[in-house]
Every structure is written in C-alpha cells, then in structure tokens.
Design an enzyme around this catalytic site. Structure first.
Site, PDB file in Angstrom:
ATOM      1  CG  ASP A 156      -2.002   0.934   1.258  1.00  0.00           C
ATOM      2  OD1 ASP A 156      -2.017   1.815   0.386  1.00  0.00           O
ATOM      3  OD2 ASP A 156      -2.867   0.832   2.150  1.00  0.00           O
ATOM      4  N   GLY A 197      -5.038   3.092  -8.151  1.00  0.00           N
ATOM      5  CA  GLY A 197      -5.258   3.289  -9.584  1.00  0.00           C
ATOM      6  C   GLY A 197      -4.368   4.349 -10.211  1.00  0.00           C
ATOM      7  CG  ASP A 218      -9.493   3.023   1.045  1.00  0.00           C
ATOM      8  OD1 ASP A 218      -8.681   2.829   0.115  1.00  0.00           O
ATOM      9  OD2 ASP A 218      -9.160   3.076   2.239  1.00  0.00           O
TER      10      ASP A 218
HETATM   11  C1  GLA Z   1      -5.520   2.252   2.635  1.00  0.00           C
HETATM   12  C2  GLA Z   1      -5.997   1.079   1.782  1.00  0.00           C
HETATM   13  C3  GLA Z   1      -7.033   0.293   2.565  1.00  0.00           C
HETATM   14  C4  GLA Z   1      -6.432  -0.202   3.873  1.00  0.00           C
HETATM   15  C5  GLA Z   1      -5.893   0.966   4.669  1.00  0.00           C
HETATM   16  C6  GLA Z   1      -5.103   0.518   5.888  1.00  0.00           C
HETATM   17  O1  GLA Z   1      -6.544   3.169   2.852  1.00  0.00           O
HETATM   18  O2  GLA Z   1      -6.516   1.524   0.576  1.00  0.00           O
HETATM   19  O3  GLA Z   1      -7.508  -0.806   1.796  1.00  0.00           O
HETATM   20  O4  GLA Z   1      -5.400  -1.112   3.579  1.00  0.00           O
HETATM   21  O5  GLA Z   1      -5.026   1.788   3.885  1.00  0.00           O
HETATM   22  O6  GLA Z   1      -4.540   1.567   6.597  1.00  0.00           O
END
Ligand code: GLA
Length: 419
Positions: A156, A197, A218
């Site tokens: 991430d 993306g 998200d």
């Molecule tokens: C981001 C990701 C989520 C999750 C959070 C965790 O927002 O997109 O899917 O993994 O971090 O902190």
C-alpha cells in the site's frame, strides 16, 4: 416515461449493439503466472476490524471460514491488513507487535486448515495507519514473510508518496523491487498492488509482477460508494485483466450491515462480472444466513472464477427510460468525475465465459423497480439461448431473441446464458 414502463425497443437495441467480437481482445500477459489464475478469493481484516485485529481474531476467522462453508465455496486467503507491525530489531528485521505474538505459528495454524495467510506493508517508511513500512528493507521483509509462511502481500503506497514521491517511474520501481524480492524468496506469494489506480496501474501492474492492483480509492459500506467504484470506475479496464493479473475494485462490504441484502447481491454480482478478487470484509464469525447466501452463492462465484478469465463490460445504459449510447461516456470522463452514484438508472453488463457461455447482468441503479430487457444480438449472439437465473438458482428455459425482467430498485437479475 416512468422507469417501471421501461421497455427497450428493437430499434434502440440495434442502436446499442455492441457485439462480443468487436471488443478489444484482452492483452497478452508478460509472465507465465501460476499464481492467481482466477481472481483471489478470501477475507481481509480492514473493512470490518480496521486496527482492531489480532492473532486470536484471525484464528477465529480461519475457523469460521471453514465452519461457515466459505472455504468449501472457494475462499482461501486470510489476509491481515494494516496495524500488525512493530518496529525492527537491531539487524533491521521487521517485528510483529503484541497483537501478533507469533506470526509463524499463526501461518501454521491457518495452513493446517487448508487456508493461506496474507499480510500487508508499504513501499514507504510507514503504512497508512502509520505502522512500519518496508522502505529500504524490501528484500529483508520479503525474506521474513517467506520464513513466516506468508502467501499473499498487499503493498500500500501511503507514506511512499512523501519519500519516493507521487511520481510514475519511481513508484513503478518501488513495486517492481518488492515483486522481484518476493520472487527471489522462491515462495509463491500473491502480490497485490494498492496505489488506488494511480498512473493507469492496469497498464504496467502485470509487467512488473503484480497479480492484482487496486483501481480506485477505498470502498465503504454504502450503496453510492460501492456503485460508483463498481459501475463507473472500472469502465475501459477490462482488456487489462486475465489469468494471473486482475483489476481490483476493492474488498467486499457484504455483511457489514449498511446496505440491504438486495444491494449486497448487486455488489457480489457486479464484482463477479468484473472478474474482481472476492475478499470478504465482514466478521465471518457472526454471519446471518442472508449474508452467507450472498457470499457463498456458487453460481455467482463460478462466474467470478470462470476459466476464460475475461472481465465484463456494459453493453447498454438507460436514463429516464431512454437508452444512452454506451460509448458516449468514456472511462476517463467517468473516472475524472468523482461524483457519487453515477448518472444512469439501468445498465446491462455482460461477461464472456468459457465454452461460449455469457454472464448477463440486468442492473437497476435507480431506487424504483424497473423492467430491463436485453436482446442476445446486443452481444453478438442470435437465435434461442438457454438462461439460468443465478440468484434464483433456476434454469429458466430457452428464450428466443432476448430476455426481460422486472428488477427491484438497487437490484440485479444475473443470468448465465448459452446456446
Ligand atoms: C488504505 C488502503 C485500505 C487499507 C488501509 C489501511 O486506505 O486503501 O484498503 O489497507 O489503507 O490503513
């Protein structure tokens, strides 16, 4: 015209014809992938538990994955998301925090159940929840994951935006580095890119070694957000998905309580049409029968996991009972409009399946019931086709030319059709 009076005429059907054969072929993919030959299925801790996740809960979720029938339905990965990390020891080895006293033992527990364990990190120094990331420790972390018995990594971007920068090539390099480091461990570890993306990740995610990549920001447990991600923001991305490399419109919210069962059926159906990873995001220990029926619908799962590995796409859209040209709004137009909910009332999507079968979704995005029709020639098939209703679990019979159904507000009729 009221939505309930909506009836597509033959003329409008012709206008909107978009045959299967005219579709851009899926891109050939770069690696001889053995991992994620179908979209990964499993569970992830974030949507329901966020930071309130620990080893005990993960074990209970693994138990529930088996006892609820989820494992038998195909769900395999138990993925720990953010907040498991502590700092590093004197040699720089990543440590799990007190919530996860023994990651290796946890992996062994999960494996013994015939399931797989996933974990989470960031190319930056910190994760989104400000825990330790893998920045400058990539190979060391990959080795640790392999030593623990980890089978899946979600990576991430988060704080990497500040260190590596929100800049295309350095971002690509940071993902390629971890992909290479995972490969060097010789343990098969599914690699999930999460950078929302950015820089058209679908164009390079596969070639640098990604098995799936988030295509959006998200999800949350609301109709508007789910519908916007699923209907609007995946347009035009279908040529980039295929065995070993999938578009990821984010994890499921089914069973988290803020959508109706009808809306959750739409969520599940749309994700199946999109060949999306099916990562349940609810508390598997406490599932209602209705939630189980949605998540464990084998007819719908079979669409998601279809061996052809083609992602679906819309063939018709309607507003106020009138057909809209399906090509008028380009994916880029849609993606740049972070407007919630989209502008359409009804959409018809198809997904080509193995053995010349097709999944057809009659989706009603409006809140009122509506009659939605499809003509087989709209996707290049003529004559009489057999149809199975995948939520009623019923073969409906043979239909000449097409099919119509009254679809509840925010609902779907999902069919599998064949000659
Ligand atoms: C981001 C990701 C989520 C999750 C959070 C965790 O927002 O997109 O899917 O993994 O971090 O902190």
């Amino acid at each position: 015209m009221k939505p309930s009076q909506l009836l597509m005429t033959a003329a409008s059907a012709l206008l909107l014809t978009f045959p299967l054969c005219a579709r851009k072929a899926p891109r050939a993919h770069a690696k001889s992938a053995t991992l994620a030959q179908t979209p990964p299925m499993g569970w992830n801790s974030w949507n329901h538990f966020a930071g309130k996740i620990d080893a005990k809960t993960v074990r209970e979720i693994a138990d529930a994955m088996v006892s609820s029938g989820m494992k038998a339905a195909g769900y395999t990965y138990i993925n720990i998301d953010d907040t498991w990390e502590a700092g590093r020891d004197a040699q720089g080895n990543i440590q799990a925090n007190d919530k996860f006293p023994n990651m290796k033992a946890l992996a062994a527990y999960v494996h013994k159940k015939g399931l797989k364990l996933g974990i989470y990190s960031s190319p930056g120094p910190q994760t989104c929840a400000k825990y330790e990331g893998s920045y400058q420790h990539e190979q060391q972390d990959a080795d640790t994951y392999a030593k623990w018995g980890i089978d899946y990594l979600k990576y991430d971007y988060c704080s990497a935006g500040k260190t590596i920068g929100w800049v295309k090539q350095p971002m690509i390099d940071s993902y390629k580095k971890m992909a290479d480091d995972l490969k060097a461990t010789h343990r098969p570890i599914v690699f999930s890119l999460c950078q929302y993306g950015g820089f058209n990740v679908w164009q390079w995610g596969d070639s640098i070694g990604g098995n799936l990549w988030r295509t959006t920001g998200d999800i949350n447990d609301t109709w508007n957000r789910m519908a916007h991600l699923g209907f609007d923001l995946q347009l035009g991305l279908d040529p980039y998905a295929g065995p070993g490399h999938w578009n990821d419109p984010d994890m499921l919210e089914i069973g988290n309580g803020h959508m109706t069962d009808t809306e959750y059926r739409t969520h599940m159906s749309l994700w199946a049409i999109l060949a999306a990873p099916l990562l349940a995001g609810n508390d598997l220990r406490h599932m209602s029968k209705a939630t189980m029926a949605v998540l464990e619908n084998r007819d719908v799962i079979a669409v998601d996991q279809d061996a052809l590995g083609r992602e679906g796409y819309p063939i018709a859209r309607y507003k106020d009972g009138q057909p809209l040209n399906v090509d008028v709004v380009t994916p880029l137009d849609r993606r740049s409009k972070e407007k919630v909910g989209g502008g359409d009332d009804q959409e018809v999507w198809i997904r080509p399946l193995a053995h010349n079968q097709v999944a057809v979704g009659l989706f009603n995005r409006s809140s009122e019931p509506a009659k939605i029709s499809v003509e087989w020639k709209q996707f290049g098939m003529g004559g009489t086709l057999h149809a199975r209703d995948l939520w009623a679990h019923k073969n409906l019979g043979a239909f000449k030319d097409g099919y119509s159904a009254t679809v509840p507000g925010h609902g779907v009729v999902l069919l599998r059709v064949w000659k």
